[in-house]
Design an enzyme around this catalytic site. Sequence first.
Site, short mmCIF file in Angstrom:
data_model
loop_
_atom_site.label_atom_id
_atom_site.label_comp_id
_atom_site.label_asym_id
_atom_site.label_seq_id
_atom_site.Cartn_x
_atom_site.Cartn_y
_atom_site.Cartn_z
N ARG A 71 14.21 18.33 67.62
CA ARG A 71 13.88 18.66 66.24
C ARG A 71 14.61 17.77 65.23
O ARG A 71 14.13 17.58 64.12
CB ARG A 71 14.14 20.15 65.95
CG ARG A 71 13.03 21.05 66.51
CD ARG A 71 13.06 22.42 65.84
NE ARG A 71 14.32 23.08 66.02
CZ ARG A 71 14.59 24.03 66.93
NH1 ARG A 71 13.64 24.44 67.75
NH2 ARG A 71 15.77 24.57 67.02
N GLU A 108 27.47 27.86 74.38
CA GLU A 108 27.67 29.29 74.62
C GLU A 108 27.25 29.68 76.05
O GLU A 108 27.92 30.44 76.72
CB GLU A 108 26.84 30.07 73.59
CG GLU A 108 27.40 31.44 73.26
CD GLU A 108 26.63 32.07 72.11
OE1 GLU A 108 26.67 33.29 71.99
OE2 GLU A 108 25.96 31.32 71.36
#
Lengths: 185, 185
Positions: A71, A108
């Site tokens: 993106r 994460e």
Amino acid sequence: MPNSTPGKAVIDCEHLKKLIREIPDFPQKGILFYDITTLLKDKVGFATLIDALSEHYLAKEVDLVLGIEARGFIFGPAVAYRLSAGFVPVRKPGKLPAARAKYDYVLEYGTNTLEIHSDAIQPGQQVIIVDDLLATGGTAEATAKLAEKLGATISGLGFVVELDFLHAREKLEKYDVFSLLHYQR
Amino acid sequence: MPNSTPGKAVIDCEHLKKLIREIPDFPQKGILFYDITTLLKDKVGFATLIDALSEHYLAKEVDLVLGIEARGFIFGPAVAYRLSAGFVPVRKPGKLPAARAKYDYVLEYGTNTLEIHSDAIQPGQQVIIVDDLLATGGTAEATAKLAEKLGATISGLGFVVELDFLHAREKLEKYDVFSLLHYQR
């Protein structure tokens, strides 16, 4: 509303926010996803977005804009075009065809690796990094370190959307961080 | 040298070609890969590229530019910005967050699927499709059919590089196909 650009630009940013579609529970339950595609397809919205993001860097000397797959590729090159700078893609492993420098970092839910061509940046070049979203800041930090490894001077990190509640700026405090649109949740 | 733009632009195109790095045997033995990253990082080359690609469409009414993940994202949005059009991403399965239309097609080594948001195009909108490379034309044809399924009028297909020896134009003869740089091998 801590928009970094005062005056008229604040009104534009509020208009841009109205063009962003909010999608609950994507990509997983409990996550509110800010879908920018509804903004991109709006010709006035898209032009305003690129102009407003570029404006922050108009007074700086920018040699290269770095964009992160996939993106980040949507915004980095358009900003580079507006600033008359070059564009350098930062990609997932195995995509770039020539000699590469790489950077591994912890996310994460696991680890990730970014790659850049070893000859993409000349030592001392002024570089900005542009991406769609500033969340925890892990990818932006990794990209900055990768660019610095090649001798870049990081003139700034620019984002379309920043999730203020994830406090990425603490991790990126040594850099000039600029985001167009801020969200508190 | 069948450049589509006559006169001065031909000289510019020859200059752009010199900025492209040729890498033998990538991604596999026997393939000569045209690496555009060396062109992208050159600020004059990149601006010339986006201007020359956009110029072909300046006299047309273009509502939307469609770009295909991931390298198409590098060019489509910058051309959209230059043309004051909107941008619509065409993505690999599972990446777009809202209701999607999809298109399955056959490639040389298997099948592929492209997705677009169902509400990305309004019936009757004038659309161009921009990608880095025209090789066999399979992905471009699939993208055009996907856009037509949503009611788009395809005003053109634009590419940075066309591999003339793969004869993609035969497959795409109903469309206006424009490529900046042509290669015979």
